[in-house]
Design an enzyme around this catalytic site. Structure first.
Site, PDB file in Angstrom:
ATOM      1  NE  ARG A  68      54.032  28.340  46.779  1.00 57.79           N
ATOM      2  CZ  ARG A  68      53.734  27.236  47.449  1.00 57.79           C
ATOM      3  NH1 ARG A  68      54.586  26.219  47.471  1.00 57.79           N
ATOM      4  NH2 ARG A  68      52.594  27.151  48.100  1.00 57.79           N
ATOM      5  CG  HIS A  72      54.495  32.209  49.807  1.00 54.62           C
ATOM      6  ND1 HIS A  72      53.688  31.302  50.473  1.00 54.62           N
ATOM      7  CD2 HIS A  72      54.062  32.202  48.528  1.00 54.62           C
ATOM      8  CE1 HIS A  72      52.826  30.770  49.619  1.00 54.62           C
ATOM      9  NE2 HIS A  72      53.038  31.302  48.431  1.00 54.62           N
ATOM     10  N   GLY A  78      56.327  42.348  54.756  1.00 50.29           N
ATOM     11  CA  GLY A  78      57.162  42.945  53.722  1.00 50.29           C
ATOM     12  C   GLY A  78      58.341  42.063  53.370  1.00 50.29           C
ATOM     13  CG  ASP A  80      60.704  41.030  56.996  1.00 48.78           C
ATOM     14  OD1 ASP A  80      60.242  40.028  56.379  1.00 48.78           O
ATOM     15  OD2 ASP A  80      60.338  41.341  58.148  1.00 48.78           O
ATOM     16  CB  SER A  82      59.859  37.642  58.405  1.00 46.01           C
ATOM     17  OG  SER A  82      58.868  37.794  57.402  1.00 46.01           O
ATOM     18  CG  ASN A  99      54.480  30.066  54.035  1.00 42.59           C
ATOM     19  OD1 ASN A  99      54.326  30.427  52.870  1.00 42.59           O
ATOM     20  ND2 ASN A  99      54.505  30.910  55.051  1.00 42.59           N
ATOM     21  N   PRO A 167      47.587  35.563  49.873  1.00 43.85           N
ATOM     22  CG  PRO A 167      47.984  36.824  47.955  1.00 43.85           C
ATOM     23  CD  PRO A 167      48.688  36.166  49.100  1.00 43.85           C
ATOM     24  CG  HIS A 197      50.652  31.005  39.533  1.00 40.76           C
ATOM     25  ND1 HIS A 197      49.367  31.064  40.023  1.00 40.76           N
ATOM     26  CD2 HIS A 197      51.462  31.130  40.621  1.00 40.76           C
ATOM     27  CE1 HIS A 197      49.389  31.213  41.334  1.00 40.76           C
ATOM     28  NE2 HIS A 197      50.663  31.254  41.716  1.00 40.76           N
ATOM     29  CB  SER A 253      55.489  26.743  28.026  1.00 43.25           C
ATOM     30  OG  SER A 253      54.840  27.958  28.410  1.00 43.25           O
ATOM     31  CG  ASP A 258      55.994  30.791  28.033  1.00 46.35           C
ATOM     32  OD1 ASP A 258      55.207  30.588  28.996  1.00 46.35           O
ATOM     33  OD2 ASP A 258      56.308  29.893  27.227  1.00 46.35           O
TER      34      ASP A 258
END
Length: 333
Positions: A68, A72, A78, A80, A82, A99, A167, A197, A253, A258
């Site tokens: 994750r 993020h 991009g 980088d 940051s 975040n 998103p 996810h 699971s 998977d």
């Protein structure tokens, strides 16, 4: 119910074919490359993997966190690093509400320190994060794909940009596709990367509206399996339940990489509204329906490897652009 319309997603996936797919999608301009550190810091990817193996053994929730963290980071300015930058006055990406539950920063710092002891000011934090995401997938029984490296780190981190580019958890397919398009990612990349996810959890505030006030009339999202919704309500007992209450994103699971995530969506047991939305679109729904069949696990693995490489190219800094820091989480104000 998803339609039978498809994007010709079905493929025979073997390790040889997977590597061919990765080679085909490699950048022609050489901005990133495989084995970038072979001459300057040989063995760095093995070092990262060894360090993570020990960390994952000590914390089984860390793979999802590092995967994750990479997502993020890449969606804001991009890939980088940051998101690693800190702010004294609460204005960095880390301080943005999306975040607030992101973690894994310390693991990246620990690995960076180990690398600095051997190869000072050679390996970027952004590349370490990309390797860590790949290894998080691998150690969760997912595909072991090769990572392009050569990224450099950015030195700007802005809270408002995280709010703008990450998103939303309640977005529909149209909205999600637009957010991914900003990163030069396709609708297929979106539905495949959403498969991440299959690991991790979500906190009650990110899905409680579906349980208590979906349309503003105190109702439950009618697309949710009633038994699943009832079970969620026992964990998130009120609409304002605190952030400590969590549920797995993949109830099938939750600790294994998977297709359980897609199986849960197909069974109307998606946790987030943005996940449930994938079944309602004819194209993304076709992929969900395909992945509901466990025999297509290798196809998902091949698709995910390619999509991760595509995402890993988002807004990268290379050459003399950006910097290589000795510490990833420096303060910027």
């Amino acid at each position: 119910m998803a339609s039978n319309k498809s994007w010709s997603f079905v493929a025979v996936a073997s390790s040889a074919i997977l590597m061919t797919m990765l080679a085909v999608t490699a950048r022609a301009d050489g901005a990133l490359q495989y084995d970038f550190y072979n001459a300057t810091c040989p063995g760095v990817e093995d070092l990262v993997r060894a360090e993570l193996k020990a960390k994952f053994a000590a914390d089984v929730t860390l793979p999802a966190a590092l995967l994750r963290l990479h997502f993020h980071d890449c969606f804001v300015r991009g890939c980088d690093a940051s998101i690693m930058l800190k702010s004294h006055n609460g204005t960095s990406e880390q301080d943005a509400d999306p975040n607030s539950t992101v973690r894994g920063y310390e693991a990246i710092e620990d690995i960076k320190a180990k690398i600095e002891a051997t190869c000072p000011l050679i390996v970027s934090c952004a590349d370490i994060m990309a390797m860590a995401a790949r290894d998080a997938v691998y150690f969760s029984e997912g595909p072991d794909y090769q990572v392009e490296t050569g990224r450099r780190d950015g030195n700007v981190s802005i809270l408002e940009e995280a709010l703008q580019f990450l998103p939303p958890s309640d977005g529909n397919v149209t909205v999600l596709t637009q957010f991914f398009a900003v990163q030069n990612l396709t609708m297929k990349d979106m539905v495949v990367l959403s498969g991440a996810h299959t690991l991790g959890i979500a906190h009650c505030p990110s899905f409680s509206k579906r349980l208590y006030n979906f349309t503003g009339a105190g109702d439950v999202d009618p697309t949710m399996d009633p038994a699943y919704a009832k079970n969620l309500a026992t964990v998130c007992s009120t609409p304002a339940d605190n952030v400590a209450s969590v549920q797995p994103l993949d109830p099938v699971s939750p600790a294994k990489f998977d297709t359980g995530y897609y199986q849960s969506i197909y069974a109307h047991q998606a946790l987030l509204q943005s996940d449930a939305a994938l079944l309602e679109d004819s194209l993304t729904g076709a992929y969900v329906q395909l992945m509901n069949n466990a025999t297509y696990l290798d196809t998902f693995f091949a698709d995910f490897a390619v999509a991760m490489i595509n995402m890993g190219r988002a807004g990268v800094r290379t050459g003399v652009d950006g910097e290589i820091r000795d510490t990833c989480g420096v303060y910027i104000d």
